[in-house]
Design an enzyme around this catalytic site. Structure first.
Site, PDB file in Angstrom:
ATOM      1  CG  ASP A   1      30.900 -11.816  46.049  1.00 10.40           C
ATOM      2  OD1 ASP A   1      29.480 -10.886  46.481  1.00 10.40           O
ATOM      3  OD2 ASP A   1      31.082 -12.762  44.532  1.00 10.40           O
TER       4      ASP A   1
ATOM      5  CG  HIS B   1      28.752  -7.223  37.034  1.00 11.08           C
ATOM      6  ND1 HIS B   1      27.927  -6.400  36.700  1.00 11.08           N
ATOM      7  CD2 HIS B   1      30.052  -7.656  36.849  1.00 11.08           C
ATOM      8  CE1 HIS B   1      29.631  -5.489  36.130  1.00 11.08           C
ATOM      9  NE2 HIS B   1      29.819  -6.620  36.313  1.00 11.08           N
ATOM     10  NE  ARG B   2      28.095 -15.111  42.974  1.00 14.67           N
ATOM     11  CZ  ARG B   2      29.968 -15.534  42.566  1.00 14.67           C
ATOM     12  NH1 ARG B   2      30.439 -14.727  43.910  1.00 14.67           N
ATOM     13  NH2 ARG B   2      30.405 -17.050  42.218  1.00 14.67           N
ATOM     14  CB  ALA B   3      25.452  -6.840  44.214  1.00 15.00           C
TER      15      ALA B   3
END
Ligand code: ZN
Length: 351
Positions: free
Chosen positions: A183, A264-266
């Site tokens: 991720d 929320h990284r995406a």
């Protein structure tokens, strides 16, 4: 793969790319080629950390001390470095080491630079990242995210800037990366050997042409390389002016929700990548197409795997979800980079 690499070259804020695929698909060739396309940078000539003479707040502790003593920092121009991290690298080799004995005996702070020092403002290539010690991968990803390397031992500390384009490769047949580490690679592409015989023949022909006459081959492709290099530099200059709307943000959020992505990284990576792609395409605002291409590079390694199923990114499904998200996103438009937009657009139109 080329798109993912180029977008990282345009925006160093994206956070790297993981290239997954079988052996012999030119993964490392492509990463090396990218380093050669990047514009030259200004560095403090004799600093092992390639400090940026114009970035006073990012200087290493040595350069900072020199400035404090009233020294003038010598400046040089240099190609950006391609640093290859060996699979056997240890923590000390990666982060560098503080010489504690020297500190105790002579009262001097001496730091032996590691791989992160050499990679600062360059490209860090990690072949077979899945075979690297998990702890070392953690250190790399931390540094890539923070842009700084801090080493502390026995109450002494040394810090230097460590900002780089991280390119990792892996062959999934030789073991996976932990999902937490996956991720943290911003983008991911899956490489396969080509199945079209004509394309395979073209690869063999080019390879033979290169082996017979490397210099002639280089000269033949040089104009194309220089053109690409110029386009990357232009896109870099355009990037800060690329705007996005609240509607774009809702589109991205609905898209990641529909794919049930963790965290929320995406969302953040899709936005940064879409902006880089808009800059690359010569535009000053992101479009649905930018979001689509960004999502295609951002989601593959973040999809949840069903038992007994390969997690595969289906581009049609992605497109369908994007249209749905776009239709459901609120219509009002709030521009981000405000007043710069108009003048930027005018400039682009008048070109
Ligand atoms: Zn320095």
């Amino acid at each position: 793969m080329k798109r993912a690499l180029i977008l990282n070259a345009i925006s160093s804020q994206i956070g790297g790319v993981l290239i997954r695929g079988e052996r012999g698909t030119a993964k490392s060739t492509a990463a090396r080629a990218l380093a050669a396309l990047l514009p030259e940078i200004e560095v403090v000539a004799d600093c092992p950390f390639n400090c940026d003479p114009s970035g006073l707040d990012t200087l290493c502790d040595n350069c900072r001390d020199r400035l404090a003593r009233g020294e003038k920092l010598p400046i040089a121009r240099r190609r950006i470095r391609f640093v290859d991290l060996p699979v056997s690298a240890t923590e000390d080799r990666v982060v560098g080491t503080l010489d504690i004995e020297r500190a105790i005996q002579k009262g001097e702070r001496h730091f032996e630079p590691g791989v992160l020092a050499a990679a600062n403002r360059g490209l860090l290539y990690v072949d077979e990242v899945n075979l690297l010690d998990d702890h070392v991968v953690d250190l790399l990803l931390d540094s890539a995210a923070m842009g700084v390397n801090v080493v502390e031992r026995e109450g002494i500390s040394f810090s230097h800037p460590a900002r780089f384009i991280l390119v990792g490769t892996m062959n999934p047949e030789e073991g996976d990366l932990r999902p937490q580490l996956l991720d943290r690679f911003a983008l991911c592409v899956d490489m396969h050997g080509l199945t079209d015989p004509r394309q395979r023949v073209a690869i063999v022909e080019r390879r033979m042409a290169y082996e017979q006459d490397p210099e002639g081959f280089y000269q033949e492709w040089l104009p194309r390389e220089q053109q690409l290099s110029r386009e990357i530099a232009e896109a870099r200059a355009r990037l800060p002016r690329v705007t996005y709307t609240q509607r774009d943000l809702f589109t991205i959020a609905q898209l990641t929700t529909s794919f049930k992505v963790d965290g929320h990284r995406a969302d953040i990576v899709i936005l940064k990548t879409a902006r880089a792609h808009a800059a690359w395409a010569g535009r000053l605002a992101i479009t649905e197409q930018d979001i689509l291409l960004a999502a295609e590079l951002t989601l593959p390694h973040r999809l949840k795997r069903q038992p007994f199923e390969e997690a595969v990114m289906d581009v049609e499904q992605l497109e369908e979800q994007l249209h749905k998200a776009r239709a459901e996103a609120p219509q009002e438009v709030i521009l981000r980079a405000g007043d710069q937009v108009e003048s930027g657009t005018k400039k682009a139109l008048s070109r």
